[in-house]
Design a protein around this motif. Sequence first.
Motif, mmCIF file in Angstrom:
data_model
loop_
_atom_site.group_PDB
_atom_site.id
_atom_site.type_symbol
_atom_site.label_atom_id
_atom_site.label_comp_id
_atom_site.label_asym_id
_atom_site.label_seq_id
_atom_site.Cartn_x
_atom_site.Cartn_y
_atom_site.Cartn_z
ATOM 1 N N GLU A 61 9.008 3.178 10.076
ATOM 2 C CA GLU A 61 8.346 3.206 11.379
ATOM 3 C C GLU A 61 6.828 3.098 11.271
ATOM 4 O OE1 GLU A 61 8.365 3.891 15.754
ATOM 5 O OE2 GLU A 61 9.409 2.751 14.213
ATOM 6 N N ASN A 62 6.281 3.474 10.114
ATOM 7 C CA ASN A 62 4.833 3.372 9.914
ATOM 8 C C ASN A 62 4.424 2.041 9.294
ATOM 9 O OD1 ASN A 62 4.042 6.103 10.798
ATOM 10 N ND2 ASN A 62 5.218 6.778 9.018
ATOM 11 N N GLY A 63 5.341 1.081 9.268
ATOM 12 C CA GLY A 63 5.030 -0.232 8.733
ATOM 13 C C GLY A 63 5.293 -0.387 7.254
ATOM 14 N N GLU A 64 6.030 0.570 6.663
ATOM 15 C CA GLU A 64 6.301 0.494 5.223
ATOM 16 C C GLU A 64 7.131 -0.724 4.845
ATOM 17 O OE1 GLU A 64 6.404 5.014 6.200
ATOM 18 O OE2 GLU A 64 6.902 3.122 7.186
ATOM 19 N N PHE A 65 8.073 -1.102 5.698
ATOM 20 C CA PHE A 65 8.923 -2.254 5.411
ATOM 21 C C PHE A 65 9.537 -2.787 6.692
ATOM 22 C CE2 PHE A 65 11.540 1.562 5.039
ATOM 23 C CZ PHE A 65 12.681 1.239 5.751
ATOM 24 N N HIS A 66 10.019 -4.032 6.607
ATOM 25 C CA HIS A 66 10.715 -4.677 7.723
ATOM 26 C C HIS A 66 12.000 -5.305 7.195
ATOM 27 C CE1 HIS A 66 7.202 -4.105 10.238
ATOM 28 N NE2 HIS A 66 6.453 -4.717 9.334
ATOM 29 N N PRO A 107 10.057 6.533 -1.643
ATOM 30 C CA PRO A 107 9.182 7.685 -1.895
ATOM 31 C C PRO A 107 9.276 8.687 -0.749
ATOM 32 C CG PRO A 107 8.007 5.607 -2.206
ATOM 33 C CD PRO A 107 9.329 5.260 -1.578
ATOM 34 N N ALA A 108 9.029 9.933 -1.048
ATOM 35 C CA ALA A 108 9.157 10.990 -0.034
ATOM 36 C C ALA A 108 8.252 10.740 1.169
ATOM 37 C CB ALA A 108 8.822 12.343 -0.666
ATOM 38 N N ALA A 109 7.104 10.097 0.944
ATOM 39 C CA ALA A 109 6.164 9.871 2.044
ATOM 40 C C ALA A 109 6.565 8.713 2.946
ATOM 41 C CB ALA A 109 4.770 9.619 1.479
ATOM 42 N N ALA A 110 7.526 7.907 2.529
ATOM 43 C CA ALA A 110 7.923 6.737 3.322
ATOM 44 C C ALA A 110 8.948 7.121 4.382
ATOM 45 C CB ALA A 110 8.498 5.659 2.411
ATOM 46 N N ASP A 111 8.781 6.573 5.569
ATOM 47 C CA ASP A 111 9.737 6.844 6.643
ATOM 48 C C ASP A 111 11.030 6.072 6.385
ATOM 49 O OD1 ASP A 111 10.170 7.936 9.500
ATOM 50 O OD2 ASP A 111 10.708 5.812 9.662
ATOM 51 N N PRO A 112 12.196 6.699 6.586
ATOM 52 C CA PRO A 112 13.471 6.023 6.322
ATOM 53 C C PRO A 112 13.704 4.771 7.164
ATOM 54 C CG PRO A 112 13.797 8.393 6.518
ATOM 55 C CD PRO A 112 12.390 8.108 6.944
ATOM 56 N N SER A 163 0.826 -1.210 0.000
ATOM 57 C CA SER A 163 0.000 0.000 0.000
ATOM 58 C C SER A 163 0.857 1.254 0.000
ATOM 59 C CB SER A 163 -0.930 0.012 1.210
ATOM 60 O OG SER A 163 -0.184 0.039 2.419
ATOM 61 N N THR A 164 2.142 1.106 0.332
ATOM 62 C CA THR A 164 3.024 2.280 0.381
ATOM 63 C C THR A 164 4.280 2.131 -0.478
ATOM 64 O OG1 THR A 164 4.057 1.373 2.383
ATOM 65 C CG2 THR A 164 2.295 2.992 2.689
ATOM 66 N N LEU A 165 4.710 0.896 -0.754
ATOM 67 C CA LEU A 165 5.925 0.676 -1.530
ATOM 68 C C LEU A 165 5.678 -0.333 -2.639
ATOM 69 C CD1 LEU A 165 8.735 0.368 1.196
ATOM 70 C CD2 LEU A 165 8.198 2.356 -0.227
ATOM 71 N N ASP A 166 6.466 -0.208 -3.708
ATOM 72 C CA ASP A 166 6.419 -1.178 -4.802
ATOM 73 C C ASP A 166 7.092 -2.478 -4.367
ATOM 74 O OD1 ASP A 166 6.002 -1.396 -7.923
ATOM 75 O OD2 ASP A 166 7.981 -2.226 -7.491
ATOM 76 N N ALA A 167 6.650 -3.584 -4.935
ATOM 77 C CA ALA A 167 7.209 -4.894 -4.585
ATOM 78 C C ALA A 167 8.694 -4.994 -4.898
ATOM 79 C CB ALA A 167 6.449 -5.997 -5.317
ATOM 80 N N SER A 168 9.204 -4.124 -5.759
ATOM 81 C CA SER A 168 10.626 -4.171 -6.118
ATOM 82 C C SER A 168 11.531 -3.837 -4.932
ATOM 83 C CB SER A 168 10.919 -3.209 -7.273
ATOM 84 O OG SER A 168 10.641 -1.869 -6.897
ATOM 85 N N PHE A 169 10.974 -3.273 -3.868
ATOM 86 C CA PHE A 169 11.789 -2.924 -2.698
ATOM 87 C C PHE A 169 12.108 -4.146 -1.833
ATOM 88 C CE2 PHE A 169 10.420 1.377 -3.680
ATOM 89 C CZ PHE A 169 11.517 2.135 -3.313
ATOM 90 N N VAL A 170 11.315 -5.209 -1.938
ATOM 91 C CA VAL A 170 11.556 -6.360 -1.087
ATOM 92 C C VAL A 170 12.743 -7.168 -1.606
ATOM 93 C CG1 VAL A 170 10.088 -8.105 -2.229
ATOM 94 C CG2 VAL A 170 10.357 -8.141 0.247
#
Length: 236
Positions: A182-187, A174-179, A154-161
């Motif tokens: 912390e908001n659950g964008e990635f682990h 993306p600018a909206a994603a926390d580095p 919902s926040t990142l493209d699958a290419s990041f995994v």
Amino acid sequence: MPEPIAMCFSGGKDSCLALRALQREGKYRVETLITTVTDAYDRVSMHGVRRSLLREQAASLGIELAEVVVPPQSSNEVYERAMGREFDRQHAAGIRRVAFGDIFLEDLREYRERQLAERGLECVFPIWGLPTDRLARSFIRGGFEAVTVCVSLSTLDASFVGRDFDEDFLADLPAAADPCGENGEFHTFVSAGPIFPHPIPVARGELVERDDFAFCDLVSPPTPSRKRAGSSRQGT
């Protein structure tokens, strides 16, 4: 003498940064790592990391691991009951504080403080309030190595995994994603760094998309087979 405490530990970068901060401060000594594991999948809940790799992390750190086992899609009530039993066990063992790697989510902090207060425990937040862009870069420049094992589609493209958590990864966010996600964008899963006496070897396996998340299955690389007796020898 440092006070013995427990720590809720996911195996990701924020947990490792918090553990390093505790070790540097010297006020506390982490005696137990508490991790939630989904029993049917045999993996770390949410992150999807194999239980075997979690155990390799704990073994490398030389810290006891407490696995809190929950069923798939467990309700918050089931999760709280399972965690409550472990917190009671820690309290009975003399532990009075539990550390977390949270950074800025106030509602999550308040939830943890309420949950632990019911068990006679207090929370410790070693990296609370620190700028996440600075934390992310200090992780990379400090010699840690991590792979992104789960991303929210919902926040990142699958290419990041499956990517290394490095400067290029941060630059592509993306600018909206926390580095720090912390908001659950990635682990992430941390395989090496200054808190580990030796690295945890990992290889990237299958990429899977499920329930609006993308996962990279990390596996232990195969051990090179020994040469058979009588094979070519040098220096004889």
